[in-house]
Write an enzyme that holds these catalytic residues in place. Structure first.
Site, PDB file in Angstrom:
ATOM      1  N   GLY A   1       0.250   5.607   0.453  1.00  0.00           N
ATOM      2  CA  GLY A   1      -0.692   6.707   0.635  1.00  0.00           C
ATOM      3  C   GLY A   1       0.019   8.028   0.497  1.00  0.00           C
ATOM      4  O   GLY A   1       1.163   8.088   0.066  1.00  0.00           O
TER       5      GLY A   1
ATOM      6  N   ASP B   1      -9.668  10.408  10.820  1.00  0.00           N
ATOM      7  CA  ASP B   1      -9.462  10.361   9.363  1.00  0.00           C
ATOM      8  C   ASP B   1     -10.216   9.162   8.807  1.00  0.00           C
ATOM      9  O   ASP B   1      -9.767   8.486   7.897  1.00  0.00           O
ATOM     10  CB  ASP B   1      -7.966  10.253   9.050  1.00  0.00           C
TER      11      ASP B   1
ATOM     12  N   ASP C   1      -5.196   2.875   9.998  1.00  0.00           N
ATOM     13  CA  ASP C   1      -4.672   4.216   9.698  1.00  0.00           C
ATOM     14  C   ASP C   1      -5.027   5.240  10.785  1.00  0.00           C
ATOM     15  O   ASP C   1      -5.793   6.167  10.557  1.00  0.00           O
ATOM     16  CB  ASP C   1      -5.223   4.651   8.323  1.00  0.00           C
TER      17      ASP C   1
ATOM     18  N   PHE D   1     -11.757   4.513   2.860  1.00  0.00           N
ATOM     19  CA  PHE D   1     -10.377   4.158   2.514  1.00  0.00           C
ATOM     20  C   PHE D   1      -9.609   3.577   3.707  1.00  0.00           C
ATOM     21  O   PHE D   1      -8.568   2.965   3.527  1.00  0.00           O
ATOM     22  CB  PHE D   1      -9.625   5.383   1.978  1.00  0.00           C
TER      23      PHE D   1
ATOM     24  N   GLY E   1       0.828  -1.200   0.000  1.00  0.00           N
ATOM     25  CA  GLY E   1       0.000   0.000   0.000  1.00  0.00           C
ATOM     26  C   GLY E   1       0.860   1.246   0.000  1.00  0.00           C
ATOM     27  O   GLY E   1       1.981   1.242   0.489  1.00  0.00           O
TER      28      GLY E   1
HETATM   29  N1  LIG Z   1      -2.343  -4.110   8.886  1.00  0.00           N
HETATM   30  C1  LIG Z   1      -2.561  -4.136   7.578  1.00  0.00           C
HETATM   31  N2  LIG Z   1      -2.786  -5.290   6.939  1.00  0.00           N
HETATM   32  C2  LIG Z   1      -3.002  -5.329   5.610  1.00  0.00           C
HETATM   33  N3  LIG Z   1      -2.978  -4.236   4.813  1.00  0.00           N
HETATM   34  C3  LIG Z   1      -2.755  -3.045   5.381  1.00  0.00           C
HETATM   35  C4  LIG Z   1      -2.534  -2.921   6.786  1.00  0.00           C
HETATM   36  N4  LIG Z   1      -2.327  -1.617   7.063  1.00  0.00           N
HETATM   37  C5  LIG Z   1      -2.412  -0.963   5.898  1.00  0.00           C
HETATM   38  N5  LIG Z   1      -2.686  -1.806   4.872  1.00  0.00           N
HETATM   39  C6  LIG Z   1      -2.852  -1.445   3.453  1.00  0.00           C
HETATM   40  O1  LIG Z   1      -2.066  -0.304   3.167  1.00  0.00           O
HETATM   41  C7  LIG Z   1      -2.907   0.801   2.771  1.00  0.00           C
HETATM   42  C8  LIG Z   1      -2.367   2.105   3.347  1.00  0.00           C
HETATM   43  O2  LIG Z   1      -2.362   2.037   4.766  1.00  0.00           O
HETATM   44  P1  LIG Z   1      -2.935   3.207   5.673  1.00  0.00           P
HETATM   45  O3  LIG Z   1      -4.337   3.511   5.293  1.00  0.00           O
HETATM   46  O4  LIG Z   1      -2.670   2.835   7.086  1.00  0.00           O
HETATM   47  O5  LIG Z   1      -1.986   4.424   5.353  1.00  0.00           O
HETATM   48  P2  LIG Z   1      -2.144   5.583   4.248  1.00  0.00           P
HETATM   49  O6  LIG Z   1      -3.531   5.653   3.732  1.00  0.00           O
HETATM   50  O7  LIG Z   1      -1.032   5.385   3.317  1.00  0.00           O
HETATM   51  O8  LIG Z   1      -1.839   6.812   5.060  1.00  0.00           O
HETATM   52  P3  LIG Z   1      -2.286   8.275   4.658  1.00  0.00           P
HETATM   53  O9  LIG Z   1      -3.693   8.364   5.153  1.00  0.00           O
HETATM   54  O10 LIG Z   1      -1.309   9.106   5.370  1.00  0.00           O
HETATM   55  O11 LIG Z   1      -2.211   8.376   3.165  1.00  0.00           O
HETATM   56  C9  LIG Z   1      -4.284   0.434   3.274  1.00  0.00           C
HETATM   57  O12 LIG Z   1      -5.280   1.033   2.509  1.00  0.00           O
HETATM   58  C10 LIG Z   1      -4.293  -1.070   3.166  1.00  0.00           C
HETATM   59  O13 LIG Z   1      -4.611  -1.488   1.860  1.00  0.00           O
HETATM   60 MG   LIG Z   2      -5.294   5.278   4.671  1.00  0.00          MG
END
Ligand SMILES: Nc1ncnc2c1ncn2[C@@H]1O[C@H](COP(=O)(O)OP(=O)(O)OP(=O)(O)O)[C@@H](O)[C@H]1O
Ligand SMILES: [Mg+2]
Length: 286
Positions: free
Chosen positions: A102, A222, A240, A226, A100
């Site tokens: 973000g 947040d 997140d 998503f 992933g």
């Molecule tokens: N514990 C987990 N197990 C499996 N997949 C995960 C996990 N944590 C995150 N992911 C995957 O990674 C993606 C991004 O993670 P997360 O939403 O925590 O951060 P982000 O969206 O990148 O942060 P930001 O909101 O700062 O952009 C998630 O949408 C998910 O698909």
């Molecule tokens: Mg996220």
């Protein structure tokens, strides 16, 4: 992108010492002068030059010539320090693929006690790069902002997961170092990628989890489609968490309402479920 795991393993102890010295010195210098680094590490000029050259080639350290010869840790170098610590502690053995990405993070699979997830927080990376481009015109103030912002963000997320697990359906927090959070892997997909055959119970479960977190004094801050995952068993997971706020926060009501509205709007748009906001709010704060 974090450094390849083999770089971390092949890192010479001297190179590690330089990265650690840079991390420490960047509290005082945006660009650490060669001479300062030399006395901090105790290396000879030729040794330090050689080791810095390797670190620059591996994209862990950046060199700038103006206004004076200076060196700075960059994200790959910071990633390396975190990966080194997490490996040394036995939390992880190998870094896997990226699952992933973000705005302000990158998420990887890794091998620990089974498959785990590593979330690299990258707050202020873009603004840091912008500063770097304009650097010639910037005062040398030190206090590298992205290091603090990113590690703080990771600490915040870890704190929330620790407080919430297992009462709320969140990943199990395993470890945290610098800007990296290690947590359990959720074998599921994002809500946005799922087509639920029974969306009603999932919406109820999401609201109940928001409620449970609220009861523990925590608001996500947040939340949206998503940041919800669903697994094969039909269980939902809230992910997140770095921007959580306490229920005592002055804007708590507003932040909670926004979280709830985002979720309700998504279920209305995608599944035509009409769940009144007041009813949802009552369910959460009951
Ligand atoms: N514990 C987990 N197990 C499996 N997949 C995960 C996990 N944590 C995150 N992911 C995957 O990674 C993606 C991004 O993670 P997360 O939403 O925590 O951060 P982000 O969206 O990148 O942060 P930001 O909101 O700062 O952009 C998630 O949408 C998910 O698909
Ligand atoms: Mg996220």
């Amino acid at each position: 992108m974090p450094v390849p795991a083999e770089y971390v393993q092949s890192l010479h102890p001297y190179e590690l010492r330089i990265l650690l010295a840079l991390e420490r010195l960047m509290r005082r210098y945006t660009w650490v002068p060669f001479e300062i680094l030399k006395s901090a590490t105790g290396f000879s000029e030729s040794e330090l030059t050689y080791r810095l050259g390797r670190l620059i080639n591996m994209d862990m350290v950046r060199y700038e010539k103006t206004p004076y010869d200076g060196y700075a840790l960059i994200f790959d170098g910071y990633d390396t320090l975190a990966l080194h610590t997490l490996t040394k502690r036995g939390t992880i053995q190998a870094l896997g693929t990226r699952i992933g990405v973000g705005k302000e993070s990158e998420v990887y699979e890794a091998m620990g006690l089974g498959v785990v997830v590593l979330k690299f927080h990258r707050v202020g990376q873009r603004s840091f790069q912008a500063v770097r481009l304009k650097r010639g015109y910037m005062p040398d103030t030190g206090h590298c902002p992205w290091i603090f912002a990113s590690s703080n963000s990771a600490k915040m997320e870890y704190e929330a997961l620790t407080a919430l697990h297992p009462a709320v359906s969140v990943p199990l927090p395993i470890d945290q170092n610098r800007h990296v959070v290690v947590m359990s892997f959720i074998p599921g997909v994002n809500l946005t990628q799922a087509t639920l055959t029974e969306p009603g119970p999932i919406l109820d479960a999401i609201l109940d989890n928001i409620s449970e977190a609220y009861g523990l004094g925590i608001i996500h801050g947040d939340l949206s489609e998503f940041n919800v995952m669903v697994d094969q068993e039909g269980q939902c997971w809230l992910i997140d968490w770095p921007q959580w706020v306490e229920t005592a926060h002055p804007n708590a009501d507003e932040i909670l309402a926004r979280d709830i509205r985002n979720i309700l709007q998504y279920f209305k748009r995608k599944y035509g479920i009409d769940y009144a906001f007041d009813e949802a709010l009552a369910r959460v704060v009951e």
